[in-house]
Design an enzyme around this catalytic site. Structure first.
Site, PDB file in Angstrom:
ATOM      1  N   HIS A 145       0.800  -1.217   0.000  1.00 35.18           N
ATOM      2  CA  HIS A 145       0.000   0.000   0.000  1.00 35.18           C
ATOM      3  C   HIS A 145       0.841   1.280   0.000  1.00 35.18           C
ATOM      4  O   HIS A 145       1.886   1.366   0.627  1.00 35.18           O
ATOM      5  CB  HIS A 145      -0.946   0.003   1.203  1.00 35.18           C
ATOM      6  CG  HIS A 145      -0.212   0.099   2.524  1.00 35.18           C
ATOM      7  ND1 HIS A 145       0.111   1.295   3.111  1.00 35.18           N
ATOM      8  CD2 HIS A 145       0.250  -0.870   3.349  1.00 35.18           C
ATOM      9  CE1 HIS A 145       0.744   1.075   4.250  1.00 35.18           C
ATOM     10  NE2 HIS A 145       0.840  -0.235   4.419  1.00 35.18           N
ATOM     11  N   HIS A 154      12.594   0.760 -12.866  1.00 36.34           N
ATOM     12  CA  HIS A 154      12.397  -0.664 -13.157  1.00 36.34           C
ATOM     13  C   HIS A 154      12.432  -1.439 -11.844  1.00 36.34           C
ATOM     14  O   HIS A 154      13.445  -1.443 -11.142  1.00 36.34           O
ATOM     15  CB  HIS A 154      13.489  -1.178 -14.092  1.00 36.34           C
ATOM     16  CG  HIS A 154      13.293  -2.609 -14.509  1.00 36.34           C
ATOM     17  ND1 HIS A 154      14.163  -3.241 -15.364  1.00 36.34           N
ATOM     18  CD2 HIS A 154      12.339  -3.535 -14.207  1.00 36.34           C
ATOM     19  CE1 HIS A 154      13.753  -4.483 -15.558  1.00 36.34           C
ATOM     20  NE2 HIS A 154      12.652  -4.686 -14.860  1.00 36.34           N
TER      21      HIS A 154
END
Length: 217
Positions: A145, A154
């Site tokens: 979250h 990346h």
């Protein structure tokens, strides 16, 4: 019953291994692939049989007729990461950079994906996650979250970010890296495969595998 093709076929920029992953994700989502642009003609030998090499650049393509997806991954940061340049060049040419989301990825309803971001097979993005433009959340990676991810980042396969992690622009988190909750990682940081990050990481720093020692580039 098969899905009807989505609007406008997709040109893939780059023809290597990551391009094949992107092509598969797009096809699973119902898109049509127009072909691949790559400076090396021999990529045609490794592409899926029905995907065509279209040449070395986008000069023959028209922005209103096709969309573009970045088919080049990244294993490093800064000048050694080609993705920001490809993104900027395509945008300067007037092309829309398509975001990619494999149907098997789990993406919470309020997740925000920047233009050109790619969510690969089995990835998990929990509520409150925000991705900048042109990011990769690769195969099986997990973002809990309220993680905030900058542009051109990346996150490699099986990397795990606990809640409220922030990652600066252009950083690379290697395969299987683990970042505990609340950590801040600066821009263009390089987190090695398998590293466990338990403290903040400065911009352009490198975190070695197996520990959290950082070394400035």
């Amino acid at each position: 019953m098969s899905k009807p093709p989505l609007v406008r076929p997709i040109i893939i920029l780059g023809g290597g291994g990551h391009a094949r992953v992107v092509i598969d994700a797009l096809r699973c989502a119902g898109h049509v692939i127009a072909g691949v642009i790559d400076p090396k003609s021999d990529v045609a030998e490794t592409l899926p049989e029905d995907v065509t090499w279209l040449g070395k650049d986008l000069s023959a393509a028209r922005p209103g007729e096709v969309q573009v997806a970045i088919g080049v991954g990244s294993i490093d940061v800064g000048a050694r990461n080609p993705r920001p340049t490809l993104f900027a060049e395509a945008k300067a040419g007037g092309f829309e950079i398509l975001s990619v989301r494999h149907p098997s990825a789990i993406v919470a309803g309020d997740v925000e994906l920047g233009e050109g971001s790619q969510i690969m097979a089995g990835a998990i993005l929990q509520p409150g996650v925000r991705l900048g433009v042109n990011c990769i959340v690769n195969t099986g990676a997990s973002l809990d979250h309220d993680c905030w991810i900058g542009d051109h980042v990346h996150i490699a396969p099986r990397a795990v970010l606990s809640g409220t992690v922030a990652v600066g622009d252009g950083s690379h988190l290697g395969t299987g890296a683990i970042v505990i909750q609340g950590i801040r990682i600066g821009s263009e940081a390089m987190i090695a495969a398998g590293a466990v990050v338990t403290r903040d990481v400065a911009a352009t720093a490198r975190v070695k595998p197996g520990n959290t020692e950082t070394v400035q580039r």
